[in-house]
Design a protein around this motif. Structure first.
Motif: not given
Length: 382
Positions: A306-320
């Motif tokens: 669950v944690l690594f999916i959470f971190l993958g989410f915040v790493f994966g979304i590009k800022h704009g």
């Protein structure tokens, strides 16, 4: 609309997750394949048995591979959606970051539950079967590979020589054994008039072990240090462990072959025994460190998913749109830091300095804090 988006995100996540899991299992498998091939060539093992061994090892590597797959599959999925401007489109429909994360969270919880279930019984049983098969194959070779007047070196760290060998290696006369350095023991030499190979079956684990029963001999031990202390022991009967198989079974320990309830019982028994012996806190932790690390790691692995999916989410979304960042590099840096802290803690726990539970969960707790911080910084109109 929201349910459709959830199904779409989940469908995009599944394929990268399966492929990355297969990749990481195959990568970890290569380190053991070379040793399996050596046994196949020297023992003439059938390919059906080889495939069975590979299957058991692959199952054993799943808890290590799945959290990594969760991280990189999530990053890949969200990178692709960002590049195709699908994230921007979802934002325009008023989808919040939590709603976007929700299908990944549900997938992580499901994956974590599966891993917890596998870790309880399936993986311990698979490790037991693997070790049983390896020892059975290599122990069969021991009975036939020992020859009169020839040095036998298939057992790691042991050199065996016998003047006479009878009954296809089962009976020997004038046996000489030299065992290499281990700990503060610089060398051990055993000489006996007679020796016979015996196979013992562990009733609990079903794993056979081969021992060399020696008669009428002497054991000479030489220890390291300035004094170079030498110990000499005369014996009438002595059992020398001779199970071969080498480093291929080192990653399969007795703790790894236990279920979760059996591990808990072992930890409790160790604590009771330590109290009876009046051991210090450090000695108590040291005595049960390996068992506790195995147990807490099994609890931690589903949380990791669950944690690594959470971190993958915040790493994966590009800022704009149009902005890029090296998400794979950040993920790799995170993994190196995570496991560096973990293995440093493992070394301290085995020395009785740090509690195994703290060792296991400290990197996870810190990573949760990092994930929450990055989640709040996401460029998102919530």
């Amino acid at each position: 609309m929201f349910k459709l988006i959830q199904r779409y995100l989940t469908a995009n996540f599944i394929a990268p997750f399966v492929l990355s899991t297969f990749f990481f299992v195959a990568f970890l498998l290569t380190f053991q394949l070379f040793r399996i091939i050596k046994i196949v060539i020297s023992k003439g093992v059938e390919w059906t048995v080889v495939m069975e061994l590979v299957g058991h090892i692959a199952i054993s590597f799943i808890p290590m591979a799945v959290p990594l797959s969760c991280l990189f599959a999530t990053i890949y999925t969200l990178n692709k959606l960002s590049d195709d401007s699908e994230i921007v489109a979802m934002r325009s429909f008023g989808v919040t970051k939590f709603k976007l994360f929700l299908p990944f969270l549900i997938s992580g919880l499901f994956i974590g539950a599966c891993i917890f279930s596998l870790n309880n019984k399936v993986i311990p049983a698979s490790k037991t079967q693997f070790k049983n098969t390896i020892i059975r194959l290599t122990s069969t070779g021991v009975l036939t590979d020992i020859k009169s007047g020839q040095f036998f070196t298939e057992v790691p760290g042991v050199t065996l020589f016998a003047d006479e060998v009878e009954e296809k290696g089962k009976m020997m006369k004038h046996v000489f054994i030299q065992k290499s350095k281990k700990g503060n023991l610089a060398e051990q030499v055993v000489h006996a008039k007679e020796g016979s190979l015996i196979k013992i079956l562990d009733e609990k684990w079903g794993v056979p072990s081969v021992r060399l029963h020696l008669k009428d001999g002497v054991i000479i031990k030489r220890f390291e240090g300035q004094d170079g202390e030498i110990e000499k022991i005369l014996f009438k009967d002595y059992d020398f462990p001779l199970t071969s198989g080498g480093a291929i079974t080192e990653f399969v320990t007795k703790d790894g072959m236990k279920t979760n309830s059996e591990l808990k019982n072992s930890i409790r028994d160790s604590a009771t025994k330590s109290k009876e012996l009046k051991l210090t806190k450090r000695q108590t932790m040291q005595a049960s460190a390996k068992t506790q690390l195995e147990y807490w790691s099994r609890i931690n692995t589903p949380i990791q998913c669950v944690l690594f999916i959470f971190l993958g989410f915040v790493f994966g979304i590009k800022h704009g749109r149009g902005k890029t960042k090296n998400t794979s590099g950040r993920a790799l840096s995170f993994l190196l830091s995570y496991y560096a802290v973990f293995f440093f803690g493992v070394s301290l726990s085995r020395k009785g300095i740090l509690d195994p539970m703290i060792t296991t969960f400290s990197p996870t707790v810190v990573s949760i804090g990092l994930g929450i911080y990055l989640y709040r910084k996401l460029d998102w109109a919530s």
